[in-house]
Design a protein around this motif. Structure first.
Motif, PDB file in Angstrom:
ATOM      1  N   VAL A 224      40.115  37.394  47.366  1.00 58.12           N
ATOM      2  CA  VAL A 224      39.218  37.341  48.519  1.00 58.12           C
ATOM      3  C   VAL A 224      37.801  37.572  48.003  1.00 58.12           C
ATOM      4  O   VAL A 224      37.492  38.648  47.493  1.00 58.12           O
ATOM      5  N   ASP A 225      36.955  36.565  48.121  1.00 61.87           N
ATOM      6  CA  ASP A 225      35.567  36.706  47.676  1.00 61.87           C
ATOM      7  C   ASP A 225      34.779  37.558  48.654  1.00 61.87           C
ATOM      8  O   ASP A 225      34.930  37.446  49.868  1.00 61.87           O
ATOM      9  N   GLY A 226      33.931  38.434  48.104  1.00 63.10           N
ATOM     10  CA  GLY A 226      33.000  39.187  48.918  1.00 63.10           C
ATOM     11  C   GLY A 226      33.564  40.390  49.649  1.00 63.10           C
ATOM     12  O   GLY A 226      32.880  40.984  50.469  1.00 63.10           O
ATOM     13  N   PHE A 227      34.796  40.777  49.371  1.00 62.87           N
ATOM     14  CA  PHE A 227      35.391  41.913  50.071  1.00 62.87           C
ATOM     15  C   PHE A 227      35.249  43.205  49.277  1.00 62.87           C
ATOM     16  O   PHE A 227      34.780  44.214  49.799  1.00 62.87           O
ATOM     17  N   TYR A 228      35.636  43.208  48.026  1.00 62.69           N
ATOM     18  CA  TYR A 228      35.725  44.440  47.237  1.00 62.69           C
ATOM     19  C   TYR A 228      34.378  44.937  46.705  1.00 62.69           C
ATOM     20  O   TYR A 228      34.259  46.099  46.308  1.00 62.69           O
ATOM     21  N   GLU A 229      33.379  44.088  46.720  1.00 65.56           N
ATOM     22  CA  GLU A 229      32.081  44.472  46.186  1.00 65.56           C
ATOM     23  C   GLU A 229      31.466  45.658  46.921  1.00 65.56           C
ATOM     24  O   GLU A 229      30.764  46.461  46.316  1.00 65.56           O
ATOM     25  N   ARG A 230      31.743  45.822  48.179  1.00 67.41           N
ATOM     26  CA  ARG A 230      31.134  46.928  48.944  1.00 67.41           C
ATOM     27  C   ARG A 230      31.577  48.296  48.438  1.00 67.41           C
ATOM     28  O   ARG A 230      30.957  49.307  48.764  1.00 67.41           O
ATOM     29  N   TRP A 231      32.670  48.347  47.661  1.00 66.05           N
ATOM     30  CA  TRP A 231      33.126  49.609  47.059  1.00 66.05           C
ATOM     31  C   TRP A 231      32.717  49.706  45.591  1.00 66.05           C
ATOM     32  O   TRP A 231      33.209  50.560  44.865  1.00 66.05           O
ATOM     33  N   GLY A 232      31.837  48.811  45.147  1.00 69.27           N
ATOM     34  CA  GLY A 232      31.313  48.884  43.793  1.00 69.27           C
ATOM     35  C   GLY A 232      32.051  48.047  42.771  1.00 69.27           C
ATOM     36  O   GLY A 232      31.731  48.128  41.580  1.00 69.27           O
ATOM     37  N   PHE A 233      33.008  47.240  43.178  1.00 67.08           N
ATOM     38  CA  PHE A 233      33.718  46.391  42.231  1.00 67.08           C
ATOM     39  C   PHE A 233      32.875  45.162  41.925  1.00 67.08           C
ATOM     40  O   PHE A 233      32.176  44.645  42.795  1.00 67.08           O
ATOM     41  N   GLU A 234      32.939  44.735  40.672  1.00 63.21           N
ATOM     42  CA  GLU A 234      32.186  43.560  40.249  1.00 63.21           C
ATOM     43  C   GLU A 234      33.025  42.749  39.270  1.00 63.21           C
ATOM     44  O   GLU A 234      33.918  43.296  38.611  1.00 63.21           O
ATOM     45  N   PRO A 235      32.751  41.459  39.178  1.00 58.52           N
ATOM     46  CA  PRO A 235      33.513  40.617  38.244  1.00 58.52           C
ATOM     47  C   PRO A 235      33.357  41.112  36.801  1.00 58.52           C
ATOM     48  O   PRO A 235      32.297  41.628  36.426  1.00 58.52           O
ATOM     49  N   THR A 236      34.397  40.947  36.016  1.00 55.74           N
ATOM     50  CA  THR A 236      34.342  41.372  34.616  1.00 55.74           C
ATOM     51  C   THR A 236      33.788  40.282  33.702  1.00 55.74           C
ATOM     52  O   THR A 236      33.266  40.600  32.640  1.00 55.74           O
ATOM     53  N   ALA A 237      33.924  39.019  34.079  1.00 55.73           N
ATOM     54  CA  ALA A 237      33.443  37.920  33.241  1.00 55.73           C
ATOM     55  C   ALA A 237      31.918  37.919  33.224  1.00 55.73           C
ATOM     56  O   ALA A 237      31.299  38.282  34.222  1.00 55.73           O
ATOM     57  N   PRO A 238      31.291  37.606  32.137  1.00 52.12           N
ATOM     58  CA  PRO A 238      31.869  37.088  30.910  1.00 52.12           C
ATOM     59  C   PRO A 238      32.237  38.164  29.890  1.00 52.12           C
ATOM     60  O   PRO A 238      32.746  37.860  28.828  1.00 52.12           O
ATOM     61  N   ALA A 239      31.998  39.437  30.212  1.00 55.34           N
ATOM     62  CA  ALA A 239      32.291  40.501  29.248  1.00 55.34           C
ATOM     63  C   ALA A 239      33.777  40.569  28.916  1.00 55.34           C
ATOM     64  O   ALA A 239      34.165  40.882  27.792  1.00 55.34           O
ATOM     65  N   SER A 240      34.629  40.309  29.893  1.00 57.49           N
ATOM     66  CA  SER A 240      36.072  40.284  29.670  1.00 57.49           C
ATOM     67  C   SER A 240      36.696  39.329  30.681  1.00 57.49           C
ATOM     68  O   SER A 240      36.049  38.927  31.650  1.00 57.49           O
ATOM     69  N   ARG A 241      37.955  38.983  30.450  1.00 61.53           N
ATOM     70  CA  ARG A 241      38.667  38.077  31.349  1.00 61.53           C
ATOM     71  C   ARG A 241      39.947  38.736  31.800  1.00 61.53           C
ATOM     72  O   ARG A 241      40.655  39.346  31.011  1.00 61.53           O
ATOM     73  N   GLY A 242      40.258  38.594  33.069  1.00 66.56           N
ATOM     74  CA  GLY A 242      41.553  39.022  33.544  1.00 66.56           C
ATOM     75  C   GLY A 242      42.611  38.021  33.109  1.00 66.56           C
ATOM     76  O   GLY A 242      42.362  36.816  33.084  1.00 66.56           O
ATOM     77  N   MET A 243      43.760  38.521  32.743  1.00 62.02           N
ATOM     78  CA  MET A 243      44.860  37.662  32.302  1.00 62.02           C
ATOM     79  C   MET A 243      46.162  38.196  32.910  1.00 62.02           C
ATOM     80  O   MET A 243      46.201  39.349  33.318  1.00 62.02           O
ATOM     81  N   PHE A 244      47.191  37.355  32.935  1.00 58.65           N
ATOM     82  CA  PHE A 244      48.477  37.820  33.432  1.00 58.65           C
ATOM     83  C   PHE A 244      49.606  37.035  32.776  1.00 58.65           C
ATOM     84  O   PHE A 244      49.393  35.982  32.185  1.00 58.65           O
ATOM     85  N   ARG A 245      50.781  37.583  32.888  1.00 56.93           N
ATOM     86  CA  ARG A 245      52.020  36.941  32.459  1.00 56.93           C
ATOM     87  C   ARG A 245      53.096  37.383  33.421  1.00 56.93           C
ATOM     88  O   ARG A 245      53.232  38.561  33.712  1.00 56.93           O
ATOM     89  N   ARG A 246      53.839  36.441  33.976  1.00 54.59           N
ATOM     90  CA  ARG A 246      54.891  36.755  34.928  1.00 54.59           C
ATOM     91  C   ARG A 246      56.240  36.538  34.271  1.00 54.59           C
ATOM     92  O   ARG A 246      56.445  35.554  33.562  1.00 54.59           O
ATOM     93  N   THR A 247      57.174  37.448  34.521  1.00 59.09           N
ATOM     94  CA  THR A 247      58.525  37.280  33.990  1.00 59.09           C
ATOM     95  C   THR A 247      59.326  36.345  34.886  1.00 59.09           C
ATOM     96  O   THR A 247      58.986  36.150  36.043  1.00 59.09           O
ATOM     97  N   GLU A 248      60.366  35.779  34.327  1.00 57.82           N
ATOM     98  CA  GLU A 248      61.208  34.852  35.109  1.00 57.82           C
ATOM     99  C   GLU A 248      62.459  35.528  35.560  1.00 57.82           C
ATOM    100  O   GLU A 248      62.939  36.455  35.062  1.00 57.82           O
TER     101      GLU A 248
END
Length: 135
Positions: free
Chosen positions: A111-135
């Motif tokens: 959800v864009d524009g929701f979490y920023e009011r609590w001080g959250f900010e994007p990590t890119a370009p300093a870092s990237r979020g990644m994930f891996r899901r199990t099957e």
């Protein structure tokens, strides 16, 4: 959030957890996984309406250096009423009280524009979020 809703400081049972994620359009989780994972919640909240759980959010992590806000979901029939805001206010208040200085708090947002009011900010370009899901 109007008075018809009640916020409680607990996570839902595994079946409700899985059903609410699905109703909110989130990736499914198995009931077995929820049974194993939910007891490891550091802090969680749920919103109830007429005895039914219609919102949830929780914090997971190691309880000292890393915290992740996870499983933020509001049933579509109850969205737009401030439930997500009320739950985030509770989670952030917990972190402000309990997390030690310099703890890392993260989340994955769809959800864009929701979490920023609590001080959250994007990590890119300093870092990237990644994930891996199990099957």
């Amino acid at each position: 959030m109007d008075d018809a809703y009640g916020l409680v400081r607990e996570v839902p049972d595994p079946e409700t957890f899985c059903a609410l994620r699905e109703a909110a359009g989130m990736a499914p989780r198995s009931v077995e996984g929820a049974r194993a994972g939910l007891p490891n919640t550091i802090f969680g909240v749920s919103v109830r309406y007429d005895g039914e759980t219609v919102g949830m959010a929780r914090i997971v992590g190691d309880g000292g250096t890393v915290y992740q806000i996870a499983d933020m979901a509001v049933h579509p029939a109850h969205q737009g009423r401030g439930l997500g805001t009320a739950m985030m206010d509770e989670l952030v208040a917990y972190l402000d009280r309990e997390a030690p200085p310099n703890a890392y708090v993260n989340l994955f947002a769809d959800v864009d524009g929701f979490y920023e009011r609590w001080g959250f900010e994007p990590t890119a370009p300093a870092s990237r979020g990644m994930f891996r899901r199990t099957e």
